[in-house]
Scaffold this motif. Structure first.
Motif, PDB file in Angstrom:
ATOM      1  N   ALA A  22     -27.612 -12.729  35.222  1.00  0.00           N
ATOM      2  CA  ALA A  22     -27.323 -12.719  33.790  1.00  0.00           C
ATOM      3  C   ALA A  22     -25.899 -12.285  33.485  1.00  0.00           C
ATOM      4  O   ALA A  22     -25.454 -12.372  32.338  1.00  0.00           O
ATOM      5  N   ASP A  23     -25.146 -11.844  34.494  1.00  0.00           N
ATOM      6  CA  ASP A  23     -23.765 -11.397  34.295  1.00  0.00           C
ATOM      7  C   ASP A  23     -22.749 -12.529  34.447  1.00  0.00           C
ATOM      8  O   ASP A  23     -21.560 -12.317  34.202  1.00  0.00           O
ATOM      9  N   LEU A  24     -23.201 -13.693  34.864  1.00  0.00           N
ATOM     10  CA  LEU A  24     -22.284 -14.795  35.158  1.00  0.00           C
ATOM     11  C   LEU A  24     -21.816 -15.481  33.882  1.00  0.00           C
ATOM     12  O   LEU A  24     -22.441 -15.356  32.822  1.00  0.00           O
ATOM     13  N   VAL A  25     -20.733 -16.224  33.983  1.00  0.00           N
ATOM     14  CA  VAL A  25     -20.259 -17.077  32.894  1.00  0.00           C
ATOM     15  C   VAL A  25     -19.742 -18.375  33.511  1.00  0.00           C
ATOM     16  O   VAL A  25     -19.231 -18.382  34.631  1.00  0.00           O
ATOM     17  N   PRO A  26     -19.884 -19.498  32.803  1.00  0.00           N
ATOM     18  CA  PRO A  26     -19.288 -20.738  33.310  1.00  0.00           C
ATOM     19  C   PRO A  26     -17.768 -20.664  33.263  1.00  0.00           C
ATOM     20  O   PRO A  26     -17.198 -19.967  32.412  1.00  0.00           O
ATOM     21  N   LEU A  27     -17.138 -21.369  34.164  1.00  0.00           N
ATOM     22  CA  LEU A  27     -15.682 -21.365  34.205  1.00  0.00           C
ATOM     23  C   LEU A  27     -15.101 -22.105  33.011  1.00  0.00           C
ATOM     24  O   LEU A  27     -15.673 -23.079  32.527  1.00  0.00           O
ATOM     25  N   GLN A  64     -12.354 -21.621  29.328  1.00  0.00           N
ATOM     26  CA  GLN A  64     -12.267 -21.012  28.010  1.00  0.00           C
ATOM     27  C   GLN A  64     -12.278 -19.486  28.047  1.00  0.00           C
ATOM     28  O   GLN A  64     -12.531 -18.831  27.033  1.00  0.00           O
ATOM     29  N   GLY A  65     -12.029 -18.900  29.200  1.00  0.00           N
ATOM     30  CA  GLY A  65     -11.873 -17.454  29.279  1.00  0.00           C
ATOM     31  C   GLY A  65     -13.103 -16.656  28.911  1.00  0.00           C
ATOM     32  O   GLY A  65     -12.989 -15.533  28.390  1.00  0.00           O
ATOM     33  N   LEU A  66     -14.298 -17.169  29.181  1.00  0.00           N
ATOM     34  CA  LEU A  66     -15.521 -16.452  28.844  1.00  0.00           C
ATOM     35  C   LEU A  66     -15.665 -15.214  29.712  1.00  0.00           C
ATOM     36  O   LEU A  66     -15.266 -15.197  30.876  1.00  0.00           O
ATOM     37  N   ARG A  67     -16.272 -14.159  29.125  1.00  0.00           N
ATOM     38  CA  ARG A  67     -16.435 -12.892  29.837  1.00  0.00           C
ATOM     39  C   ARG A  67     -17.822 -12.326  29.586  1.00  0.00           C
ATOM     40  O   ARG A  67     -18.402 -12.497  28.499  1.00  0.00           O
ATOM     41  N   ASP A  68     -18.328 -11.637  30.587  1.00  0.00           N
ATOM     42  CA  ASP A  68     -19.534 -10.841  30.428  1.00  0.00           C
ATOM     43  C   ASP A  68     -19.150  -9.560  29.684  1.00  0.00           C
ATOM     44  O   ASP A  68     -18.372  -8.753  30.182  1.00  0.00           O
ATOM     45  N   ASN A  69     -19.735  -9.374  28.496  1.00  0.00           N
ATOM     46  CA  ASN A  69     -19.357  -8.242  27.655  1.00  0.00           C
ATOM     47  C   ASN A  69     -20.463  -7.193  27.554  1.00  0.00           C
ATOM     48  O   ASN A  69     -20.461  -6.370  26.633  1.00  0.00           O
ATOM     49  N   VAL A  95     -22.849 -26.811  28.578  1.00  0.00           N
ATOM     50  CA  VAL A  95     -22.676 -26.453  29.988  1.00  0.00           C
ATOM     51  C   VAL A  95     -23.780 -27.159  30.763  1.00  0.00           C
ATOM     52  O   VAL A  95     -24.964 -26.854  30.569  1.00  0.00           O
ATOM     53  N   PRO A  96     -23.440 -28.118  31.625  1.00  0.00           N
ATOM     54  CA  PRO A  96     -24.474 -28.862  32.350  1.00  0.00           C
ATOM     55  C   PRO A  96     -25.257 -27.956  33.290  1.00  0.00           C
ATOM     56  O   PRO A  96     -24.848 -26.826  33.574  1.00  0.00           O
ATOM     57  N   ALA A 107     -21.099 -25.891  36.216  1.00  0.00           N
ATOM     58  CA  ALA A 107     -19.795 -26.033  36.852  1.00  0.00           C
ATOM     59  C   ALA A 107     -18.655 -26.293  35.883  1.00  0.00           C
ATOM     60  O   ALA A 107     -17.493 -26.245  36.273  1.00  0.00           O
ATOM     61  N   ARG A 108     -18.965 -26.570  34.617  1.00  0.00           N
ATOM     62  CA  ARG A 108     -17.897 -26.917  33.687  1.00  0.00           C
ATOM     63  C   ARG A 108     -18.399 -26.738  32.257  1.00  0.00           C
ATOM     64  O   ARG A 108     -19.586 -26.502  32.019  1.00  0.00           O
ATOM     65  N   ILE A 109     -17.462 -26.867  31.316  1.00  0.00           N
ATOM     66  CA  ILE A 109     -17.792 -26.875  29.887  1.00  0.00           C
ATOM     67  C   ILE A 109     -17.386 -28.228  29.326  1.00  0.00           C
ATOM     68  O   ILE A 109     -16.245 -28.666  29.499  1.00  0.00           O
TER      69      ILE A 109
END
Length: 354
Positions: free
Chosen positions: A62-67, A69-74, A278-279, A283-285
Motif C-alpha cells: 500500500a506504500d507504492l505509487v506508479p511512476l 507525475q511525482g506521486l508520493r506516499d504521504n 493506471v493500467p 507501469a505508467r500513467i
C-alpha cells in the motif's frame, strides 16, 4: 493454462479474459461440499500484524505509487485514515472461504489489489487493509443454496472484527475513509450500515465512503446520502464502469457517481477531465483514458485505447460482456487519488470536528 492462472490474470495482466476460459473455470471452482461441511479456517486475530495486508507502520504494497507525475506516499503526514476492504482474490474450490495462512494467496492479494487499488489512498490517508476469510468467487453465483450467503457472512464477520480492532487500537479519533471494491464494497456497505448510519458520533468522523464496483442504492441508508460534489464529506460515492451505450443488468439502477466531475447528473464528461488512469501493469500513467456519462445507475465509458484496462466477461451471459468492472479503479486512478486528498482537506477545514 490452469483455471487459477486464468483467474489470476484478471489483476496480474492486461490481457482480456476469454469467455470460454472463465466459463469453464466457474464450473471448476464451485466448492464440492456444502458450507456447513467445511471446517472454517482459523479466526484471524487482528492484534497480529500479519493479519493485515496493509498497515501504515510498516513497509507493504500500500506504500507504492506508479511512476510519473511525482506521486508520493504521504502516509506519515496524513491527517486521516482509510479502512480499505479488498475485492475477491480467492477463486478456488477447496472451501467456501479463504484461509489467511495461504501465503501464496496473500502475496497475490498484495501484488494485485493492494498495490493497484489501495495505493490510490496513500496521498490522503494512512492505509489499513485487513486480510479476511473472503468468500470464494463462486459465492456470488450461488443463487440456489444458502452456501454463498453463509460464506459472505463469514467473510463479513472478519471485516467487522478488523474494523472494531482498528477503532479500538489505531484510530484515536482521526477522520476515516471507508473504501472497497467488488466483494470489498459488499462488506464496506454493510459496515456503514452497522457502524455509521445510526451512530452520530462515529458518523462525524466519516470523510467519505468509496463504494466502488458493486450495486449500492441511492437510498441505501437512513441517514447517509450520496455525495453531490467533489468536496462534500460524510457521504458516499460509487460507480460501475460499462462500455458506452450498453446495459449491465446486475448493477443497473444503483448509485453512479461520475469520477470525472464527482456529480450525479447525466451530462457527458470529456476524456480531458480524466487526469490519469493506471493500467493493471502499474507501469505508467495514461492521461485522458476515457470520457464518462452516468446512465441508469451505470457509469458509461468509452472503450480505452491504451492496453491494460480489461473488460470483465461473465459466463453464459453475453449481454454482460461490456463491463469494465476489473478496471473500475484503474481507469480513474489519479482522479480518485486527488479526490481523496480534496475531501480530507475539506473535512479538516470544517470547524467543530473531532
Amino acid at each position: 493454462m490452469s483455471c487459477s492462472s486464468v483467474l489470476r490474470s484478471v489483476y496480474l495482466s492486461a490481457a482480456l479474459l476469454a469467455l470460454s476460459g472463465l466459463s469453464s473455470c466457474l464450473k471448476v471452482i464451485k466448492p464440492g461440499k456444502q458450507f456447513a461441511d467445511y471446517q472454517p479456517a482459523t479466526i484471524p486475530d487482528y492484534a497480529q500484524p500479519d493479519n493485515w495486508a496493509a498497515l501504515p507502520t510498516r513497509r507493504d504494497s500500500a506504500d507504492l505509487v506508479p511512476l510519473g507525475q511525482g506521486l508520493r506516499d504521504n502516509q506519515p503526514q496524513a491527517l486521516a485514515d482509510v479502512f480499505y476492504v479488498h475485492p475477491t482474490t480467492y477463486y478456488k474450490s477447496f472451501s467456501w472461504n479463504a484461509d489467511l495462512a495461504d501465503e501464496r494467496l496473500n502475496r497475490f492479494t498484495d501484488n494485485s489489489t493492494i498495490r493497484k487499488q489501495a495505493t490510490v489512498y496513500n496521498a490522503a490517508a494512512r492505509v489499513y487493509a485487513p486480510r479476511y476469510r473472503q468468500a470464494t468467487l463462486y459465492s456470488f453465483f450461488d443463487e440456489k443454496t444458502p452456501n454463498g450467503k453463509e460464506a459472505l457472512n463469514l467473510a463479513y464477520s472478519d471485516v467487522k472484527a478488523a474494523f472494531q480492532y482498528y477503532l479500538a487500537h489505531y484510530n484515536q479519533g482521526r477522520p476515516i475513509i471507508i473504501a472497497g471494491h467488488s466483494q470489498g464494497t459488499f462488506h464496506a456497505t454493510r459496515l456503514l450500515h452497522e457502524f455509521f448510519d445510526n451512530d452520530p458520533k462515529l458518523r462525524k468522523q466519516l470523510v467519505v465512503a468509496y463504494l466502488i464496483g458493486f450495486k449500492v442504492k441511492t437510498d441505501e441508508y437512513q441517514t447517509l446520502r450520496p455525495c453531490q460534489d467533489s468536496t462534500q464529506t460524510g457521504c458516499y460515492v460509487g460507480w460501475n464502469s460499462v462500455e458506452w451505450g450498453n446495459e449491465y443488468p446486475p448493477f443497473a439502477g444503483g448509485l453512479a457517481t461520475n469520477p470525472l466531475t464527482w456529480t450525479l447528473d447525466t451530462a457527458a464528461a470529456p476524456a480531458h477531465l480524466n487526469k490519469g488512469g493506471v493500467p493493471l501493469s502499474f507501469a505508467r500513467i495514461d492521461t485522458a483514458v476515457v470520457g464518462t456519462k452516468v446512465h441508469n445507475g451505470l457509469l458509461w465509458i468509452n472503450v480505452p485505447k491504451p492496453i491494460g484496462y480489461p473488460r470483465f466477461l461473465l459466463p453464459g451471459q453475453p449481454q454482460l460482456r461490456h463491463s469494465f468492472h476489473i478496471a473500475d479503479y484503474a481507469l480513474f486512478y489519479l482522479n480518485l487519488r486527488r479526490n481523496a486528498v480534496a475531501r480530507v482537506q475539506a473535512y479538516t477545514a470544517q470547524p467543530q470536528r473531532p
